[in-house]
Design a protein around this motif. Sequence first.
Motif, PDB file in Angstrom:
ATOM      1  N   ASP A 373       0.595  -1.283   0.176  1.00  0.00           N
ATOM      2  CA  ASP A 373      -0.290   0.225   0.691  1.00  0.00           C
ATOM      3  C   ASP A 373       0.841   1.404  -0.371  1.00  0.00           C
ATOM      4  O   ASP A 373       0.327   2.296   0.383  1.00  0.00           O
ATOM      5  CB  ASP A 373      -1.001   0.080   1.182  1.00  0.00           C
ATOM      6  N   GLY A 374       2.590   1.137   0.489  1.00  0.00           N
ATOM      7  CA  GLY A 374       2.836   2.489  -0.223  1.00  0.00           C
ATOM      8  C   GLY A 374       4.061   2.642   1.298  1.00  0.00           C
ATOM      9  O   GLY A 374       4.154   4.139   0.263  1.00  0.00           O
ATOM     10  N   GLN A 375       3.439   1.699   2.097  1.00  0.00           N
ATOM     11  CA  GLN A 375       4.286   2.640   3.846  1.00  0.00           C
ATOM     12  C   GLN A 375       5.366   2.148   4.259  1.00  0.00           C
ATOM     13  O   GLN A 375       5.170   1.057   3.018  1.00  0.00           O
ATOM     14  CB  GLN A 375       2.693   2.178   4.526  1.00  0.00           C
ATOM     15  N   SER A 376       6.163   2.795   4.639  1.00  0.00           N
ATOM     16  CA  SER A 376       7.492   1.979   4.552  1.00  0.00           C
ATOM     17  C   SER A 376       6.699   0.922   5.071  1.00  0.00           C
ATOM     18  O   SER A 376       6.575   0.612   6.108  1.00  0.00           O
ATOM     19  CB  SER A 376       7.907   2.954   6.146  1.00  0.00           C
ATOM     20  N   PHE A 377       7.963   0.176   5.371  1.00  0.00           N
ATOM     21  CA  PHE A 377       8.086  -1.677   6.094  1.00  0.00           C
ATOM     22  C   PHE A 377       7.691  -1.246   7.189  1.00  0.00           C
ATOM     23  O   PHE A 377       8.706  -0.547   7.660  1.00  0.00           O
ATOM     24  CB  PHE A 377       9.016  -2.484   5.671  1.00  0.00           C
ATOM     25  N   PRO A 378       7.078  -2.192   8.502  1.00  0.00           N
ATOM     26  CA  PRO A 378       7.038  -1.690   9.498  1.00  0.00           C
ATOM     27  C   PRO A 378       8.893  -1.886   9.746  1.00  0.00           C
ATOM     28  O   PRO A 378       8.988  -3.127  10.106  1.00  0.00           O
ATOM     29  CB  PRO A 378       6.064  -2.435  10.101  1.00  0.00           C
ATOM     30  N   HIS A 379       9.304  -1.613  10.813  1.00  0.00           N
ATOM     31  CA  HIS A 379      10.897  -1.306  11.573  1.00  0.00           C
ATOM     32  C   HIS A 379      11.967  -1.886  10.807  1.00  0.00           C
ATOM     33  O   HIS A 379      12.727  -2.819  11.355  1.00  0.00           O
ATOM     34  CB  HIS A 379      10.360  -2.729  12.884  1.00  0.00           C
ATOM     35  N   ARG A 380      11.551  -1.257   9.563  1.00  0.00           N
ATOM     36  CA  ARG A 380      12.597  -2.454   8.549  1.00  0.00           C
ATOM     37  C   ARG A 380      14.233  -1.910   9.023  1.00  0.00           C
ATOM     38  O   ARG A 380      15.294  -3.155   9.143  1.00  0.00           O
ATOM     39  CB  ARG A 380      12.295  -1.612   7.098  1.00  0.00           C
ATOM     40  N   ASN A 381      14.391  -0.925   9.475  1.00  0.00           N
ATOM     41  CA  ASN A 381      15.411  -0.453   9.975  1.00  0.00           C
ATOM     42  C   ASN A 381      16.003  -1.250  10.573  1.00  0.00           C
ATOM     43  O   ASN A 381      17.479  -0.944  11.117  1.00  0.00           O
ATOM     44  CB  ASN A 381      15.600   1.010   9.881  1.00  0.00           C
ATOM     45  N   LEU A 382      14.880  -1.099  12.144  1.00  0.00           N
ATOM     46  CA  LEU A 382      15.319  -1.756  12.876  1.00  0.00           C
ATOM     47  C   LEU A 382      15.324  -3.251  12.878  1.00  0.00           C
ATOM     48  O   LEU A 382      16.933  -3.397  13.583  1.00  0.00           O
ATOM     49  CB  LEU A 382      14.403  -1.676  14.490  1.00  0.00           C
ATOM     50  N   ILE A 383      15.334  -4.179  12.423  1.00  0.00           N
ATOM     51  CA  ILE A 383      15.458  -5.647  12.510  1.00  0.00           C
ATOM     52  C   ILE A 383      16.651  -5.455  11.724  1.00  0.00           C
ATOM     53  O   ILE A 383      18.265  -6.151  11.817  1.00  0.00           O
ATOM     54  CB  ILE A 383      14.266  -5.925  11.253  1.00  0.00           C
ATOM     55  N   LEU A 384      16.945  -4.144  10.518  1.00  0.00           N
ATOM     56  CA  LEU A 384      18.752  -4.394  10.111  1.00  0.00           C
ATOM     57  C   LEU A 384      19.829  -3.874  11.174  1.00  0.00           C
ATOM     58  O   LEU A 384      20.649  -5.121  11.271  1.00  0.00           O
ATOM     59  CB  LEU A 384      18.781  -3.078   8.813  1.00  0.00           C
TER      60      LEU A 384
END
Length: 537
Positions: A373-384
């Motif tokens: 839906d075009g939203q930022s993937f939740p917590h992507r950077n935290l997972i990285l």
Amino acid sequence: MQNLFIDYIYLILIILGLIMLANKLRLAYPIVLVLGGLVLSLADEFSQITISPDLVFFIFLPPLLYEASWQVSWKEFWRWRRVITSFAFPIVILTSCVIALVSHALIPGFTLALGFLLGGIISPPDAISATTIMRQVNVPKSLVSIAEGESLLNDASSLIVFRFALAAVLTGRFQFQEAAASFAMVVFMGIGIGLLVGVVFYAIHRWLPTTPGIDIALTLVTPYCMYYAAEQLHFSGVLAVVSGGLLLSNKRQQMLTYQSRIQSVNVWASLVFVLNGLVFLLIGLQLPVIVGQLGTVSLRSAIEYGLIISGVLMLTRLVCAFGASIFTRLISRYITVAEPNPGWKNPFILGWAGMRGVVSLAAAISIPLLTPDGQSFPHRNLILVITFIAILTTLVLQGLTLPWLIRKVKLTEQDTSPSEQQQELMIQQTINQTSLQFLAENERSNEHLANLYEKLKLDQRLLDDELHEPNNQKAVSRLAYQRTYLNLLQQQRSALNELNRQPDVDEDLIRKYLSLIDLEEYKIREKQVFPEALNEP
């Protein structure tokens, strides 16, 4: 584009420098690469280097998994299959569940689906890190075989968990029965497609007029074909590469010529070497951007989450290792197992040898930037960040302490097979005996064949003596001969290089004979049961 290409050249040169530093410090090179990538992330000269998450799996994983499957001995894999499988699928599922529950309870707003995603990313251990250290301190061969086989299957099973968790996050729904049936289909069809593609490439290698160059090019293409074919049909490309790789690895003697085998080993070693280094450095280069986009989560909190989850990860693996040992002891009452009483030393070392590495990095980087839906993937950077901390923590803490622990617990080979040195002597003796028998049954009027026959008879006597009485005077004499022969080869190289200075001498011929000398030196050094003895004065 030219500047980007030059930057990648610089990165490869940095990788080479870090590997040389690791060799100088006698450390496993993944540890130095992780630390080097972290330091490099502080500079902004390479900030323009990025890679699309969609391409990470397709570019890096197929060749890395394919090469790993070629390194695994099918014979050893089958021998220790119960131990390996008890570590592979169950430990990944259990680790993913534990990480999902812990991260969901620990991190605000972190759903169970995201927890399973994180668990799928950081659950597989890195075989390269573990086996590199194990070989440096001479652990039992069985432990190395188990670590290699377990890591190969763990890579596949963890990435399947990752795939289902990612789908749950993106779609917002997860049904256990549907997922279980889909999981079985993805696994079995992925294996089937890998075997089918493997058979096709086996036929090409075996029956078409290929050359060493064509053979090597085909091996480079094969894992991508396996992965792409399975993924296009929505099955496991990872398992396709692993199963197809194991099949072709087991058939290498029938489908590849000696030239192709020799040359392909060098090509693949260099390719995997560079790919591993690039993955570590790429995640390091993106760290400043990742940290800067943590949003409401502070860097300190992210580090705390990463350290706690790393501790849980290490503890879970140790518990699973001892659990697998207990299960093996119980099941040995009903079925035949390779080792009915594993004890506590081998499970402890195998449990501690759970450093995370390149597969976890590739999986983390491959998380999409946006949801459908075009939203930022939740917590992507935290997972990285958590993934990087888990890799850094396990590589540094476990990687640096593993050699010390191995020496402290004083591992012994529980297998009753002859020692590796004895087996090498027996192999050389078998080859020698076969050669003598062949020459004895054939015409030896040619003086060269007669000379070869006498040399083989001498070698056979020396091998017999060395098998029954190691380090005797004849063995010392044989070592002195090998040292002198290596010096002789060096003199031959010098003579050929000097001859090459003459303008009328064909340099291609000189290179041909230099290559033959290289093969001769390789043969001498590899046949030496204690290779380090050749380097002693």
